[in-house]
Design a protein around this motif. Sequence first.
Motif, PDB file in Angstrom:
ATOM      1  N   ASN A  52       0.835  -1.211   0.000  1.00  0.00           N
ATOM      2  CA  ASN A  52       0.000   0.000   0.000  1.00  0.00           C
ATOM      3  C   ASN A  52       0.865   1.256   0.000  1.00  0.00           C
ATOM      4  O   ASN A  52       0.570   2.236  -0.682  1.00  0.00           O
ATOM      5  CB  ASN A  52      -0.925   0.010   1.214  1.00  0.00           C
ATOM      6  CG  ASN A  52      -2.109  -0.924   1.057  1.00  0.00           C
ATOM      7  OD1 ASN A  52      -2.436  -1.323  -0.055  1.00  0.00           O
ATOM      8  ND2 ASN A  52      -2.741  -1.278   2.158  1.00  0.00           N
ATOM      9  N   PRO A 112     -12.005   3.598   8.485  1.00  0.00           N
ATOM     10  CA  PRO A 112     -11.975   4.497   7.326  1.00  0.00           C
ATOM     11  C   PRO A 112     -12.743   3.924   6.143  1.00  0.00           C
ATOM     12  O   PRO A 112     -13.276   2.813   6.205  1.00  0.00           O
ATOM     13  CB  PRO A 112     -10.476   4.586   7.001  1.00  0.00           C
ATOM     14  CG  PRO A 112      -9.928   3.265   7.447  1.00  0.00           C
ATOM     15  CD  PRO A 112     -10.714   2.910   8.684  1.00  0.00           C
ATOM     16  N   THR A 114     -13.347   2.448   2.284  1.00  0.00           N
ATOM     17  CA  THR A 114     -12.653   1.495   1.422  1.00  0.00           C
ATOM     18  C   THR A 114     -12.259   2.189   0.122  1.00  0.00           C
ATOM     19  O   THR A 114     -13.063   2.887  -0.486  1.00  0.00           O
ATOM     20  CB  THR A 114     -13.554   0.276   1.128  1.00  0.00           C
ATOM     21  OG1 THR A 114     -12.893  -0.586   0.214  1.00  0.00           O
ATOM     22  CG2 THR A 114     -14.897   0.671   0.561  1.00  0.00           C
ATOM     23  N   VAL A 115     -11.027   2.018  -0.297  1.00  0.00           N
ATOM     24  CA  VAL A 115     -10.518   2.731  -1.470  1.00  0.00           C
ATOM     25  C   VAL A 115     -11.114   2.179  -2.759  1.00  0.00           C
ATOM     26  O   VAL A 115     -11.666   2.909  -3.583  1.00  0.00           O
ATOM     27  CB  VAL A 115      -8.980   2.669  -1.530  1.00  0.00           C
ATOM     28  CG1 VAL A 115      -8.471   3.366  -2.790  1.00  0.00           C
ATOM     29  CG2 VAL A 115      -8.362   3.291  -0.288  1.00  0.00           C
ATOM     30  N   ASN A 140      -7.576   6.135   4.733  1.00  0.00           N
ATOM     31  CA  ASN A 140      -6.970   4.866   5.145  1.00  0.00           C
ATOM     32  C   ASN A 140      -5.672   5.092   5.898  1.00  0.00           C
ATOM     33  O   ASN A 140      -5.378   4.388   6.875  1.00  0.00           O
ATOM     34  CB  ASN A 140      -6.740   3.976   3.925  1.00  0.00           C
ATOM     35  CG  ASN A 140      -7.965   3.165   3.562  1.00  0.00           C
ATOM     36  OD1 ASN A 140      -8.057   1.986   3.881  1.00  0.00           O
ATOM     37  ND2 ASN A 140      -8.934   3.794   2.909  1.00  0.00           N
ATOM     38  N   SER A 275     -14.032   0.078   5.219  1.00  0.00           N
ATOM     39  CA  SER A 275     -12.943  -0.734   4.676  1.00  0.00           C
ATOM     40  C   SER A 275     -12.688  -1.999   5.475  1.00  0.00           C
ATOM     41  O   SER A 275     -12.226  -1.944   6.618  1.00  0.00           O
ATOM     42  CB  SER A 275     -11.657   0.103   4.624  1.00  0.00           C
ATOM     43  OG  SER A 275     -10.579  -0.682   4.203  1.00  0.00           O
ATOM     44  N   ILE A 278      -8.828  -2.521   6.044  1.00  0.00           N
ATOM     45  CA  ILE A 278      -8.254  -2.042   7.300  1.00  0.00           C
ATOM     46  C   ILE A 278      -8.891  -2.777   8.470  1.00  0.00           C
ATOM     47  O   ILE A 278      -8.211  -3.178   9.417  1.00  0.00           O
ATOM     48  CB  ILE A 278      -8.488  -0.528   7.471  1.00  0.00           C
ATOM     49  CG1 ILE A 278      -7.744   0.255   6.389  1.00  0.00           C
ATOM     50  CG2 ILE A 278      -8.017  -0.071   8.857  1.00  0.00           C
ATOM     51  CD1 ILE A 278      -6.259   0.269   6.515  1.00  0.00           C
TER      52      ILE A 278
END
Length: 322
Positions: A52, A112, A114-115, A140, A275, A278
Amino acid sequence: MMLRRLSIFADPMILTLLVALSVAAVQPVAGHSAQMAREVSNIGIFVLFLLNGMRIPRREIARGLANWRYVLPLTVWVFGAMALLGLAFQWLAAGWLPPLVALGFLYLGVLPSTVQSATSYTTLAGGNIALAVIGAALLNIIGVMVSAPLFALLGGGAAAEIGHDVILRIGLILVLPFAIGQAVQGWTAEWINARKARIVWLDRFVIGLSVYVAASGAMAQGLIGMFAPTDWAVLLALVLALLAAASWGAWAIGAPLGLPRADRIAFLFGGSQKSIAIGAPLAAILFASDVAGFVIAPLLVYHLAQLVLAAPLATRLAEGPR
């Protein structure tokens, strides 16, 4: 095409989670094997956050920090309003569900965005893609350092005491590899870009393994036996209500902020989606294996629900005014 978007298996992460949960139900890892699986999971988490750090360009982080008009309200929403919503839903769930499962709503609230799916659905809805990527990536990074202390501050210390050893594990397994990845990305960018597809599958494997280890502990403690069909219905209803509140709130707050429609769409998905990338690794660090599976139960249901329901929402937004 539309049927594929609405299919429960349209996102491979859904299948990954279902496989991990199914294997845990049939063949949970226990005893010495559970400890070994936990260590393997921690190694995988280290590698995941190292990658990441290599993947998120430093210039994007700088651009995101500069766009305070979007990033600051999004950060306050995700780690402020959503955390308080999670706490409220913990209280609501306390009278219906086991205490650790109810606590999972608070844990869900402090995570957080989710990308991947927030960016994908922003794209599908015709939103600001660049802003979605930058905002989710920044959240994130912040979440790695903020989610655990915030969880403890709002009442999670009963299940996870955030002492020096936990802070050290978070630093060594999450923060350190990300920092190393950021430091070396100038030399690794080409290597990463050439292996994007393989790295995505590595992401899914590590997340799936974290979920499997956590679910195994819960299965060993009798999670299935504790839940009657009505309990599963209550859990699903509360998760859907939380998702609806998060989505409505994230969309509504865009108007007083004066965000353009494309930015509001990015805020909607970045502010309401949570997320598991995470959540599952962090749970593996924060909680004992016989606790983690209970605590992440709302997160698992929420993640599946957000992936399934975001597709028709994004399609409807794409058909609206520009």
